[in-house]
Enzyme design. Structure first.
Site, PDB file in Angstrom:
ATOM      1  N   THR A  39       0.932  -1.382  -0.011  1.00 48.21           N
ATOM      2  CA  THR A  39       0.162   0.049  -0.009  1.00 48.21           C
ATOM      3  C   THR A  39       0.904   1.110   0.040  1.00 48.21           C
ATOM      4  OG1 THR A  39      -1.601   1.397   1.405  1.00 48.21           O
ATOM      5  CG2 THR A  39      -0.008  -0.310   2.424  1.00 48.21           C
ATOM      6  N   ASP A  40       0.194   2.166  -0.619  1.00 45.81           N
ATOM      7  CA  ASP A  40       0.951   3.664  -0.516  1.00 45.81           C
ATOM      8  C   ASP A  40       0.956   4.055   1.187  1.00 45.81           C
ATOM      9  OD1 ASP A  40      -1.584   4.278  -0.311  1.00 45.81           O
ATOM     10  OD2 ASP A  40      -1.572   5.753  -1.637  1.00 45.81           O
ATOM     11  N   GLU A  41       0.325   3.588   1.944  1.00 47.52           N
ATOM     12  CA  GLU A  41       0.239   4.106   3.297  1.00 47.52           C
ATOM     13  C   GLU A  41       1.636   3.896   4.071  1.00 47.52           C
ATOM     14  OE1 GLU A  41      -3.487   3.314   5.326  1.00 47.52           O
ATOM     15  OE2 GLU A  41      -4.562   3.087   3.418  1.00 47.52           O
ATOM     16  N   LYS A  91       2.178  -3.422   7.200  1.00 51.62           N
ATOM     17  CA  LYS A  91       2.595  -3.381   5.610  1.00 51.62           C
ATOM     18  C   LYS A  91       3.971  -3.108   5.557  1.00 51.62           C
ATOM     19  CE  LYS A  91       0.110  -4.579   2.989  1.00 51.62           C
ATOM     20  NZ  LYS A  91      -0.121  -6.180   2.633  1.00 51.62           N
TER      21      LYS A  91
HETATM   22  P1  NAD Z   1      -9.556  -7.634   2.212  1.00 51.56           P
HETATM   23  O1  NAD Z   1      -9.552  -7.213   3.631  1.00 51.56           O
HETATM   24  O2  NAD Z   1     -10.642  -7.541   1.247  1.00 51.56           O
HETATM   25  O3  NAD Z   1      -9.173  -9.191   1.878  1.00 51.56           O
HETATM   26  C1  NAD Z   1      -8.155  -9.875   2.601  1.00 51.56           C
HETATM   27  C2  NAD Z   1      -8.152 -11.407   2.373  1.00 51.56           C
HETATM   28  O4  NAD Z   1      -7.197 -11.935   3.032  1.00 51.56           O
HETATM   29  C3  NAD Z   1      -9.446 -11.942   3.026  1.00 51.56           C
HETATM   30  O5  NAD Z   1     -10.125 -12.616   1.835  1.00 51.56           O
HETATM   31  C4  NAD Z   1      -9.237 -12.636   4.179  1.00 51.56           C
HETATM   32  O6  NAD Z   1      -9.889 -13.855   4.459  1.00 51.56           O
HETATM   33  C5  NAD Z   1      -7.534 -13.158   3.824  1.00 51.56           C
HETATM   34  N1  NAD Z   1      -6.949 -13.102   4.964  1.00 51.56           N
HETATM   35  C6  NAD Z   1      -6.696 -12.479   6.046  1.00 51.56           C
HETATM   36  N2  NAD Z   1      -5.815 -13.063   6.880  1.00 51.56           N
HETATM   37  C7  NAD Z   1      -5.434 -14.256   6.379  1.00 51.56           C
HETATM   38  C8  NAD Z   1      -4.640 -15.211   6.883  1.00 51.56           C
HETATM   39  N3  NAD Z   1      -4.088 -15.157   8.351  1.00 51.56           N
HETATM   40  N4  NAD Z   1      -4.431 -16.469   6.044  1.00 51.56           N
HETATM   41  C9  NAD Z   1      -5.004 -16.434   4.748  1.00 51.56           C
HETATM   42  N5  NAD Z   1      -5.940 -15.453   4.536  1.00 51.56           N
HETATM   43  C10 NAD Z   1      -6.088 -14.398   5.111  1.00 51.56           C
HETATM   44  O7  NAD Z   1      -8.088  -6.841   1.449  1.00 51.56           O
HETATM   45  P2  NAD Z   1      -8.216  -6.046   0.094  1.00 51.56           P
HETATM   46  O8  NAD Z   1      -8.555  -4.887   0.368  1.00 51.56           O
HETATM   47  O9  NAD Z   1      -8.495  -7.287  -1.035  1.00 51.56           O
HETATM   48  O10 NAD Z   1      -6.583  -5.879   0.109  1.00 51.56           O
HETATM   49  C11 NAD Z   1      -5.525  -6.847  -0.423  1.00 51.56           C
HETATM   50  C12 NAD Z   1      -4.317  -6.503  -0.298  1.00 51.56           C
HETATM   51  O11 NAD Z   1      -4.034  -5.309  -1.017  1.00 51.56           O
HETATM   52  C13 NAD Z   1      -3.715  -6.408   1.070  1.00 51.56           C
HETATM   53  O12 NAD Z   1      -2.481  -6.794   1.544  1.00 51.56           O
HETATM   54  C14 NAD Z   1      -3.752  -4.781   1.367  1.00 51.56           C
HETATM   55  O13 NAD Z   1      -2.807  -4.378   1.978  1.00 51.56           O
HETATM   56  C15 NAD Z   1      -3.447  -4.371  -0.105  1.00 51.56           C
HETATM   57  N6  NAD Z   1      -4.074  -2.967  -0.457  1.00 51.56           N
HETATM   58  C16 NAD Z   1      -5.515  -2.727  -0.398  1.00 51.56           C
HETATM   59  C17 NAD Z   1      -5.723  -1.537  -0.936  1.00 51.56           C
HETATM   60  C18 NAD Z   1      -7.153  -1.271  -0.857  1.00 51.56           C
HETATM   61  O14 NAD Z   1      -7.907   0.052  -1.207  1.00 51.56           O
HETATM   62  N7  NAD Z   1      -8.171  -2.029  -0.425  1.00 51.56           N
HETATM   63  C19 NAD Z   1      -4.622  -0.676  -1.411  1.00 51.56           C
HETATM   64  C20 NAD Z   1      -3.530  -1.001  -1.512  1.00 51.56           C
HETATM   65  C21 NAD Z   1      -3.098  -1.928  -1.110  1.00 51.56           C
HETATM   66  P1  TYD Z   2     -10.779   3.908   4.107  1.00 47.66           P
HETATM   67  O1  TYD Z   2     -11.727   3.398   2.887  1.00 47.66           O
HETATM   68  O2  TYD Z   2     -10.676   3.145   5.272  1.00 47.66           O
HETATM   69  O3  TYD Z   2      -9.206   3.678   3.405  1.00 47.66           O
HETATM   70  P2  TYD Z   2      -7.838   4.291   4.302  1.00 47.66           P
HETATM   71  O4  TYD Z   2      -8.086   4.499   5.232  1.00 47.66           O
HETATM   72  O5  TYD Z   2      -6.973   2.977   3.898  1.00 47.66           O
HETATM   73  O6  TYD Z   2      -7.516   5.500   3.206  1.00 47.66           O
HETATM   74  O7  TYD Z   2     -11.026   5.273   4.294  1.00 47.66           O
HETATM   75  C1  TYD Z   2     -10.954   6.422   3.092  1.00 47.66           C
HETATM   76  C2  TYD Z   2     -10.834   7.650   3.757  1.00 47.66           C
HETATM   77  O8  TYD Z   2     -12.313   7.908   4.151  1.00 47.66           O
HETATM   78  C3  TYD Z   2     -10.170   7.991   4.756  1.00 47.66           C
HETATM   79  O9  TYD Z   2      -9.525   9.230   4.889  1.00 47.66           O
HETATM   80  C4  TYD Z   2     -11.047   7.698   5.989  1.00 47.66           C
HETATM   81  C5  TYD Z   2     -12.435   8.138   5.517  1.00 47.66           C
HETATM   82  N1  TYD Z   2     -13.673   7.484   5.984  1.00 47.66           N
HETATM   83  C6  TYD Z   2     -14.738   8.331   6.548  1.00 47.66           C
HETATM   84  O10 TYD Z   2     -14.739   9.520   6.518  1.00 47.66           O
HETATM   85  N2  TYD Z   2     -15.721   7.676   6.943  1.00 47.66           N
HETATM   86  C7  TYD Z   2     -16.009   6.567   7.043  1.00 47.66           C
HETATM   87  O11 TYD Z   2     -16.878   5.652   7.371  1.00 47.66           O
HETATM   88  C8  TYD Z   2     -14.759   5.490   6.575  1.00 47.66           C
HETATM   89  C9  TYD Z   2     -14.554   4.157   6.557  1.00 47.66           C
HETATM   90  C10 TYD Z   2     -13.572   6.277   6.086  1.00 47.66           C
END
Ligand code: NAD
Ligand code: TYD
Length: 365
Positions: free
Chosen positions: A134-136, A164
């Site tokens: 992630t960019d975080e 991460k």
């Molecule tokens: P998500 O929370 O929707 O899914 C995570 C998945 O991992 C789930 O299916 C869960 O069951 C599985 N999981 C969790 N713990 C586990 C374990 N111990 N063993 C096996 N499986 C396990 O997450 P996402 O949003 O799809 O994110 C996927 C990846 O991308 C993550 O690594 C996250 O850090 C990264 N990422 C997400 C975002 C975003 O905006 N969602 C952005 C940048 C990077």
């Molecule tokens: P989120 O989807 O949780 O992603 P991240 O924290 O990883 O960026 O949140 C996106 C942005 O929206 C973040 O600035 C927090 C804000 N947010 C709200 O204002 N209200 C909400 O209920 C949630 C879940 C997030």
């Protein structure tokens, strides 16, 4: 390129499920095994369309269980790991950081070590570990700061981001110490189908449809760079296919929005959808537009998130210049199609929210 044998961890989650569909559609000769422990965020229903496909297999296991991962690598002769599995929600990491350290740090170590122990020591590119991050990890930007480049210092602020960051460092170390072929991608905020309704966009959609308030944290002026999940999948694919070993690539949408402007956009799209389709008012009688009101009336500013990062933005030049990747889905189009997906898939989000998809899955398989 010879056919690959992929292990996709976290493939039942939001991005992992989209990626599994994407890869199977575009690589018909590859074997695809999904490993997922099915936490609250993992939904096997998101992969339903693949269940009858012989190239695909689902395995319920925990990434922390190194022996189980090793056995699977051996049994399936897997040569490529795409590692998505993680705890992914910042708010949950604030309330319960332990699970984030366990899954994101220890789990990533376990995945790397299983590969180290099962793959040839002088690993050529054929055996490859791609880590999805992630960019975080880079921390927070001021309004006029330049966007995150790959050489930016790590300054993670939340327990999620720190866990991460730890996993990214382990991936790097396994290349430098053991010569493992690795790549990492650091991506901005994703949105699209199959996203659990705890993240901003699906939470707002579901709350709008069920007549709940829209909680906007703090002053709503925090900025995120939004990328459609299909673009993210295409970016990861480019890195797996053409990325240089031991490199990290930032993936973003060049699409910065304040949260409050984004929520207003979603509200306008929702009002439009109700105006265009009279069935929606009958299906979602609690939604404000079903009662002749505007969706935006349900916006509520609430207490800010602890340590809330102000702004993220990605500089996507490296992946564009080296691999020719650029996001292609415009935000207006992406938001509209995402809203349409949630309207068309009410049973999916209702079931994942109350956990009843597990009963559904038990009946199917
Ligand atoms: P998500 O929370 O929707 O899914 C995570 C998945 O991992 C789930 O299916 C869960 O069951 C599985 N999981 C969790 N713990 C586990 C374990 N111990 N063993 C096996 N499986 C396990 O997450 P996402 O949003 O799809 O994110 C996927 C990846 O991308 C993550 O690594 C996250 O850090 C990264 N990422 C997400 C975002 C975003 O905006 N969602 C952005 C940048 C990077
Ligand atoms: P989120 O989807 O949780 O992603 P991240 O924290 O990883 O960026 O949140 C996106 C942005 O929206 C973040 O600035 C927090 C804000 N947010 C709200 O204002 N209200 C909400 O209920 C949630 C879940 C997030």
């Amino acid at each position: 390129m010879a056919a690959r044998r992929l292990l996709i961890t976290g493939g039942a989650g939001f991005i992992g499920a989209n990626f599994t569909h994407h890869w199977c559609a575009r690589h018909p000769d590859d074997r695809v095994v999904v490993l997922d422990s099915l936490t609250y965020a993992g939904n096997r229903a998101s992969l339903e369309a693949l269940e009858a496909d012989d190239r695909y297999r689902f395995v319920q296991a925990d990434i922390v269980d190194t022996d189980a991962v090793r056995a699977l690598l051996r049994e399936e002769d897997l040569d490529t790991v795409v590692h998505f599995a993680a705890e992914s929600h910042v708010d949950r990491s604030i309330h319960g950081p332990a699970e984030f350290v366990r899954t994101n740090v220890v789990g990533t170590w376990s995945m790397l070590d299983a590969c180290r122990l099962e793959w040839p020591t002088e690993s050529e590119r054929r055996y490859h570990f791609h880590h999805v991050s992630t960019d975080e990890v880079y921390g927070s930007l001021a309004p006029d700061d330049p966007a995150f480049r790959e050489d930016r210092q790590y300054e993670p602020n939340s327990p999620y981001a720190a866990s991460k960051a730890g996993s990214d460092h382990l991936v790097r170390a396994y290349h430098h110490t053991y010569g493992m072929s690795v790549t990492t991608s650091n991506c901005s905020n994703n949105y699209g189908p199959y996203q659990f309704p705890e993240k901003l966009i699906p939470l707002m959609i579901v709350n709008l449809l069920t007549g709940k308030d829209l909680p906007v944290y703090g002053d709503g002026r925090n900025v995120r760079d939004w990328l459609h999940v299909q673009d993210h999948c295409a970016g990861i694919e480019a890195v797996i296919e053409r990325g240089r070993v031991d490199q990290t690539y930032n993936i973003g949408g060049d699409n910065e929005w304040t949260n409050i402007d984004l929520v207003h956009q979603l509200c306008a799209l929702m009002d439009e959808a109700f105006a265009a389709d009279s069935d929606l008012a009958a299906r979602f009688a609690d939604a404000l537009p079903a009662r002749g009101q505007q969706s935006a009336e349900s916006i509520k500013f609430v207490k800010d998130r602890l340590g809330h990062d102000r702004r993220y933005a990605i500089d996507g030049n490296k992946i564009a210049d080296e691999l020719g990747f650029k996001a292609s889905i415009g935000f207006a189009e992406g938001l509209r199609s995402t809203l349409a997906w949630y309207l068309d898939n009410e049973s999916w989000w209702r079931a994942v929210m109350d956990g009843s998809y597990r009963d559904w899955v038990a009946k199917q398989y």
